[in-house]
Each structure stands twice: as structure tokens, then as C-alpha cells.
Design a protein around this motif. Structure first.
Motif, short mmCIF file in Angstrom:
data_model
loop_
_atom_site.label_atom_id
_atom_site.label_comp_id
_atom_site.label_asym_id
_atom_site.label_seq_id
_atom_site.Cartn_x
_atom_site.Cartn_y
_atom_site.Cartn_z
N GLU A 1 0.84 -1.21 0.00
CA GLU A 1 0.00 0.00 0.00
C GLU A 1 0.87 1.25 0.00
O GLU A 1 1.93 1.28 0.65
N ALA A 2 0.38 2.28 -0.70
CA ALA A 2 1.01 3.59 -0.66
C ALA A 2 0.09 4.52 0.13
O ALA A 2 -1.12 4.55 -0.12
N HIS A 3 0.65 5.23 1.08
CA HIS A 3 -0.11 6.18 1.89
C HIS A 3 0.37 7.58 1.50
O HIS A 3 1.55 7.90 1.66
N VAL A 4 -0.53 8.40 0.98
CA VAL A 4 -0.12 9.69 0.44
C VAL A 4 -0.96 10.82 1.03
O VAL A 4 -2.08 10.61 1.52
N LEU A 5 -0.39 12.01 0.96
CA LEU A 5 -1.08 13.22 1.37
C LEU A 5 -1.48 13.95 0.10
O LEU A 5 -0.63 14.45 -0.64
N GLY A 6 -2.80 14.00 -0.17
CA GLY A 6 -3.29 14.59 -1.41
C GLY A 6 -3.70 16.04 -1.26
O GLY A 6 -3.35 16.72 -0.29
N ARG B 1 -4.90 9.40 1.85
CA ARG B 1 -5.57 8.22 1.30
C ARG B 1 -4.54 7.11 1.12
O ARG B 1 -3.33 7.38 1.07
N SER B 2 -5.04 5.90 1.03
CA SER B 2 -4.19 4.74 0.81
C SER B 2 -4.61 4.08 -0.50
O SER B 2 -5.80 3.95 -0.78
N VAL B 3 -3.63 3.69 -1.30
CA VAL B 3 -3.92 3.04 -2.57
C VAL B 3 -3.08 1.77 -2.67
O VAL B 3 -1.95 1.72 -2.17
N LEU C 1 -9.63 6.01 -5.41
CA LEU C 1 -8.22 5.77 -5.69
C LEU C 1 -7.51 7.06 -6.12
O LEU C 1 -6.34 7.27 -5.80
N LEU C 2 -8.23 7.92 -6.83
CA LEU C 2 -7.63 9.18 -7.27
C LEU C 2 -7.64 10.25 -6.17
O LEU C 2 -6.91 11.23 -6.27
N GLY C 3 -8.49 10.07 -5.17
CA GLY C 3 -8.58 11.06 -4.11
C GLY C 3 -9.38 12.28 -4.50
O GLY C 3 -9.15 13.38 -3.98
#
Length: 309
Positions: free
Chosen positions: A175-180, A186-188, A274-276
Motif C-alpha cells: 500500500e502507498a499512503h499519500v497526502l493529497g 488516502r491509501s492506494v 483511488l484518485l482522491g
């Protein structure tokens, strides 16, 4: 009494001398006002007698002739400034252009690669490149296309999770955890190919320098966090070396991720997550890409779609 041509000449002198606009800008104003004079002559009215209904009709005519909404907006801006000046000169009581707006131009479809081109780019191996750079760039491509990350989200990733990290990849969980945008996390999911590319990059990451304290997942040659601009440049170069006809930028891979996922699954809500995207309306633009894909398939394959040359 000033003629129409005389008023235009006085106005152009005003913007040239009084406002000190560049010669190129004054030339564009002059061209727009030539169009205005021609329209007014056709309508049989002086420039000082032009009303809003005249301007609206001329806008409709320009739009019907194929001029873009942006082009019309620029012309209206020039006309609006001219009539504002006439008002200050006491020549007209009201500005006939002030409430007239150009037609909205349709938002262009996001540029997405075909599935074949996307896979060709992802699978490309540049044998002539520095192995260190090749491993980094390959991992970046896999994450952009495989996870639909924004370029800022990608370069913001750290090697490991921490309180200060904007984002990170959990290799074990995939999983990738990102700050959008808007500070939304979100996690993808990260696919097998991307995980493989990341492990290869991490094995080489610190071999070019002593950067164990650098938190960034993607770094440049000097050990600093890779910038968005540098990634744009590297991806453009890589796409051309891979034989793609179109230079690729990072957001094109995000568009490709969304378009291809929607073509395969049809699940708009899942793509939104998934795109946030905060609103599903933003994601719905990819349904237009999906329809475009279907229309192309129809035109190529259906016997009733084919036309004689």
C-alpha cells in the motif's frame, strides 16, 4: 465631432501613452477594434450607439463561425476597455459590453496514453542509462501509472512512515499512503510490478552516496529530494527513448491509470477513491475518455460504421 476611426485612434493613443502598454498589446487592441468597427458598419450604427443586444448578436456570430470561447473572451475584453474609456470621456451613458460574456469553452479531455503505450513505457529498460537513475525512474513510472499518484504525492513519499512523513509505501502490505490535495490522506494499493521496481530501487538508492539520513524515497544525484520539475524532465526523456510518439508528463500517467481502470471495471466510485477526488463530478471526465475509447473501437470494427472512401 469625432468619427469612429478618430475615437479608436484616440483610445489607442491613450493605452499606448497613458497606460504604457507594450506595442504588441496595442496592436492586438487595434485588431480587436477593427473587428468592432466592421460589425458596427454592418449593423448601420456608430460605435457610440452600440447596445448590448448588438454585442450579443456579434458574439453569437463569432461563435457560430467557429471562434473559440477563449478567443471571443479576449475580443470582448478589448471592446470592454474601449467602452469604459468612452464612458470616462462622457461619450456614452453605459458600457454595452459590461454584462456580455463569451460562451464557455468545453473543458479539454485529459490526455491519456493507450494501454499499449502505457505498458511499453512501464516495461522500457534503458540499457544505456546509469543503472542508478534507471532504477529510480522505473520505480517512479510504476507508481505513477500503477497507483495514479499526483507528481507532488510521488515526490513527497518517504522511505519509511513517521509523524513528519507526507507519505510512504508499505512494501509488506502493498500500500502507498499519500497526502493529497486539501491535506487529505488516502491509501492506494501498489501492484506487484511496482513493488518489484521499488525494491530494486531501494537496493541501489544509497549506493551513490551516504544519504541514510535523507527521508525522501526518491532522491537526486546530490542526495536531495527529487523535485517535480526534475521528474517531469526525466519522464519526458524516458518516454521519447521508449519510442512513444508523444512526450509524457507525470499527470498523463495518472490520467492513463484512471482511464484504463474505468475501462476495465466501470466502477466510477472506486476510481474516485483511488484518485482522491473530493467530488465524483471530477472523476466523471474519465467516462468521456471511456466513451471515446468505445467509439474508436466501434468505428474500427463495426461494419455499419465504416464509410466508403
Amino acid at each position: 465631432m469625432d468619427t469612429d476611426a478618430g475615437l479608436v485612434e484616440r483610445y489607442l493613443e491613450h493605452v499606448r501613452v497613458g497606460k504604457r502598454l507594450a506595442d504588441r498589446t496595442v496592436t492586438l487592441y487595434a485588431l480587436d477594434l477593427e473587428k468592432l468597427q466592421a460589425r458596427a458598419r454592418e449593423a448601420g450604427v456608430a460605435l457610440t450607439q452600440v447596445q448590448s443586444h448588438h454585442v450579443r448578436r456579434w458574439v453569437a456570430q463569432m461563435h457560430g463561425a467557429g471562434r473559440s470561447g477563449r478567443g471571443i473572451a479576449l475580443i470582448l475584453s478589448g471592446w470592454r476597455g474601449f467602452y469604459a474609456w468612452l464612458g470616462r470621456e462622457g461619450r456614452i451613458a453605459s458600457n454595452p459590453v459590461v454584462d456580455v460574456r463569451a460562451p464557455r469553452s468545453p473543458k479539454p479531455l485529459p490526455k491519456a496514453l493507450s494501454v499499449d503505450d502505457s505498458v511499453q513505457l512501464a516495461e522500457f529498460e534503458d540499457g544505456e542509462a546509469d543503472p542508478w537513475l534507471e532504477a529510480r525512474d522505473a520505480a517512479a513510472v510504476e507508481l505513477l501509472y500503477g497507483c495514479g499518484l499526483r507528481v507532488g504525492e510521488l515526490v513527497g513519499l518517504d522511505v519509511t512512515a513517521s509523524a513528519a512523513a507526507r507519505g510512504w509505501v508499505d512494501l509488506q502490505a502493498g500500500e502507498a499512503h499519500v497526502l493529497g490535495k486539501g491535506g487529505k490522506r488516502r491509501s492506494v494499493p501498489v501492484g506487484g510490478k511496482a513493488l518489484e521496481a521499488l525494491r530494486h530501487w531501494l537496493a541501489l538508492r544509497d549506493t551513490a552516496g551516504a544519504w541514510p539520513q535523507q527521508a525522501a524515497l526518491f532522491v537526486g544525484r546530490h542526495g536531495t529530494r527529487l523535485s517535480s520539475a526534475a521528474l517531469w524532465q526525466r519522464l519526458r526523456r524516458r518516454s521519447l527513448r521508449a519510442g512513444l510518439a508523444t512526450p509524457v508528463h507525470p499527470h498523463m500517467l495518472r490520467h492513463s491509470f484512471a482511464s484504463h481502470l474505468l475501462q476495465s471495471s466501470g466502477d466510477l466510485r472506486a476510481v474516485q477513491e483511488l484518485l482522491g477526488h473530493a467530488s465524483i463530478a471530477t472523476t466523471q471526465v474519465y467516462t468521456r475518455l471511456d466513451f471515446q475509447h468505445l467509439a474508436q473501437a466501434y468505428d474500427a470494427a463495426h461494419p455499419r460504421a465504416k464509410r466508403k472512401g
